[in-house]
Design a protein around this motif. Structure first.
Motif, PDB file in Angstrom:
ATOM      1  N   MET A   1       0.836  -1.190   0.000  1.00 23.56           N
ATOM      2  CA  MET A   1       0.000   0.000   0.000  1.00 23.56           C
ATOM      3  C   MET A   1       0.877   1.248   0.000  1.00 23.56           C
ATOM      4  N   LYS A   2       0.318   2.308  -0.588  1.00 24.65           N
ATOM      5  CA  LYS A   2       0.985   3.610  -0.558  1.00 24.65           C
ATOM      6  C   LYS A   2       0.042   4.618   0.072  1.00 24.65           C
ATOM      7  N   SER A  11      -4.015  13.908   6.548  1.00 23.14           N
ATOM      8  CA  SER A  11      -3.432  12.605   6.185  1.00 23.14           C
ATOM      9  C   SER A  11      -2.634  11.996   7.330  1.00 23.14           C
ATOM     10  N   LEU A  12      -2.334  12.790   8.357  1.00 24.10           N
ATOM     11  CA  LEU A  12      -1.643  12.233   9.527  1.00 24.10           C
ATOM     12  C   LEU A  12      -2.490  11.143  10.192  1.00 24.10           C
ATOM     13  N   SER A  13      -3.797  11.282  10.129  1.00 25.98           N
ATOM     14  CA  SER A  13      -4.682  10.320  10.786  1.00 25.98           C
ATOM     15  C   SER A  13      -4.519   8.889  10.247  1.00 25.98           C
ATOM     16  N   PRO A  14      -4.678   8.635   8.930  1.00 29.82           N
ATOM     17  CA  PRO A  14      -4.424   7.275   8.452  1.00 29.82           C
ATOM     18  C   PRO A  14      -2.966   6.848   8.605  1.00 29.82           C
ATOM     19  N   HIS A  15      -2.047   7.808   8.581  1.00 25.82           N
ATOM     20  CA  HIS A  15      -0.644   7.474   8.815  1.00 25.82           C
ATOM     21  C   HIS A  15      -0.475   6.880  10.214  1.00 25.82           C
ATOM     22  N   ILE A  16      -1.084   7.510  11.212  1.00 29.23           N
ATOM     23  CA  ILE A  16      -1.035   6.982  12.580  1.00 29.23           C
ATOM     24  C   ILE A  16      -1.653   5.593  12.639  1.00 29.23           C
ATOM     25  N   VAL A  17      -2.795   5.425  11.993  1.00 27.04           N
ATOM     26  CA  VAL A  17      -3.503   4.137  12.031  1.00 27.04           C
ATOM     27  C   VAL A  17      -2.672   3.040  11.384  1.00 27.04           C
ATOM     28  N   LEU A  23       0.979  -2.310   9.739  1.00 30.49           N
ATOM     29  CA  LEU A  23       0.835  -2.740   8.354  1.00 30.49           C
ATOM     30  C   LEU A  23       1.988  -2.205   7.503  1.00 30.49           C
ATOM     31  N   PRO A  24       2.428  -2.972   6.516  1.00 29.48           N
ATOM     32  CA  PRO A  24       3.482  -2.460   5.621  1.00 29.48           C
ATOM     33  C   PRO A  24       2.901  -1.421   4.667  1.00 29.48           C
ATOM     34  N   PHE A  25       3.618  -0.317   4.491  1.00 29.65           N
ATOM     35  CA  PHE A  25       3.144   0.721   3.579  1.00 29.65           C
ATOM     36  C   PHE A  25       4.317   1.592   3.169  1.00 29.65           C
ATOM     37  N   GLU A  26       4.098   2.330   2.086  1.00 31.87           N
ATOM     38  CA  GLU A  26       5.078   3.293   1.591  1.00 31.87           C
ATOM     39  C   GLU A  26       4.469   4.679   1.699  1.00 31.87           C
ATOM     40  N   LEU A  57      -3.987   0.956  -3.050  1.00 31.41           N
ATOM     41  CA  LEU A  57      -3.885  -0.461  -2.698  1.00 31.41           C
ATOM     42  C   LEU A  57      -2.967  -1.180  -3.674  1.00 31.41           C
ATOM     43  N   ASP A  58      -2.576  -2.384  -3.314  1.00 31.36           N
ATOM     44  CA  ASP A  58      -1.638  -3.139  -4.141  1.00 31.36           C
ATOM     45  C   ASP A  58      -2.207  -3.461  -5.520  1.00 31.36           C
ATOM     46  N   ASP A  59      -3.552  -3.487  -5.645  1.00 33.22           N
ATOM     47  CA  ASP A  59      -4.160  -3.770  -6.951  1.00 33.22           C
ATOM     48  C   ASP A  59      -4.402  -2.503  -7.771  1.00 33.22           C
ATOM     49  N   GLY A  60      -3.916  -1.347  -7.254  1.00 32.40           N
ATOM     50  CA  GLY A  60      -4.027  -0.097  -7.990  1.00 32.40           C
ATOM     51  C   GLY A  60      -5.235   0.752  -7.639  1.00 32.40           C
ATOM     52  N   GLN A  61      -6.192   0.195  -6.918  1.00 29.48           N
ATOM     53  CA  GLN A  61      -7.338   1.002  -6.511  1.00 29.48           C
ATOM     54  C   GLN A  61      -6.897   2.079  -5.523  1.00 29.48           C
ATOM     55  N   VAL A  62      -7.566   3.230  -5.572  1.00 22.98           N
ATOM     56  CA  VAL A  62      -7.235   4.342  -4.694  1.00 22.98           C
ATOM     57  C   VAL A  62      -8.460   4.711  -3.873  1.00 22.98           C
TER      58      VAL A  62
END
Length: 200
Positions: A1-2, A11-17, A23-26, A57-62
């Motif tokens: 995920m990115k 955007s800090l909120s989902p970053h904290i979550v 979870l792995p993310f970029e 998401l990994d499948d390209g959906q945003v």
């Protein structure tokens, strides 16, 4: 995920979550002025609104809109306790709080960022916001978090938008339970990790 983010934004909120869940993310930084990403793309080709946060998401959906993103993330790890089970009464309560933070605190703060807004208008928006803080003060004087005894995704969101008070010279000391709440959340390791990453 990115996760597409800009410092000092919601955007800090989902970053904290993401960090709370492990979870792995970029992280991909977005310049809100130019709408260019740190890897050189036009962010508007990723997010139709051009707003952070956006989760790719990994499948390209945003997925856009912070309240939707944080619920999606929490449901990836239902054992985390960051959101009640879907279709439960408590989940509806979580959504009620997420909507309150979105419409009353987040949107209620937004006009104060406008430097061209006359002082009289700013005073109006501040007083409206303070009434919402009074309600939060009452709630948080009786419990540690918005949903009760445990931290949830809505606390990550409220913490994020309350952080903007420093830009408006609003001192949360006038609402002691709210001030203590911010300190309590700020001490969480995932929150500190997100703040450090965004400051880097």
């Amino acid at each position: 995920m990115k996760l597409y983010y800009a410092p000092y934004t919601c955007s800090l909120s989902p970053h904290i979550v993401l960090r709370e869940l492990g979870l792995p993310f970029e992280l991909v930084k977005v310049d809100n002025a130019t709408k260019r990403t740190s890897d050189g793309r036009d962010f508007r080709t990723i997010s139709r609104t051009g707003y952070v946060a956006a989760l790719e998401l990994d499948d390209g959906q945003v997925l856009g809109e912070g309240p939707a993103i944080v619920q999606y993330l929490a449901d990836l790890r239902p054992d985390s306790g960051l959101a009640p089970p879907p279709a439960s009464w408590q989940r509806v309560r979580l959504q009620e709080w997420l909507n309150f933070v979105t419409s009353e605190i987040h949107a209620g703060s937004a006009p104060l960022f406008n430097a061209a807004l006359p002082d009289e208008a700013k005073a109006f928006f501040r007083q409206k916001l303070f009434k919402r803080f009074d309600l939060l003060q009452e709630t948080l004087a009786a419990q540690d978090y918005l949903m009760g005894a445990a931290f949830s995704v809505v606390d990550a969101y409220l913490f994020t938008v309350l952080g903007w008070c420093r830009f408006f010279a609003i001192d949360l000391a006038a609402w002691p339970a709210l001030e203590a709440y911010v300190r309590r959340i700020n001490a969480r390791p995932a929150v500190q990790a997100a703040l450090r990453a965004e400051a880097a």
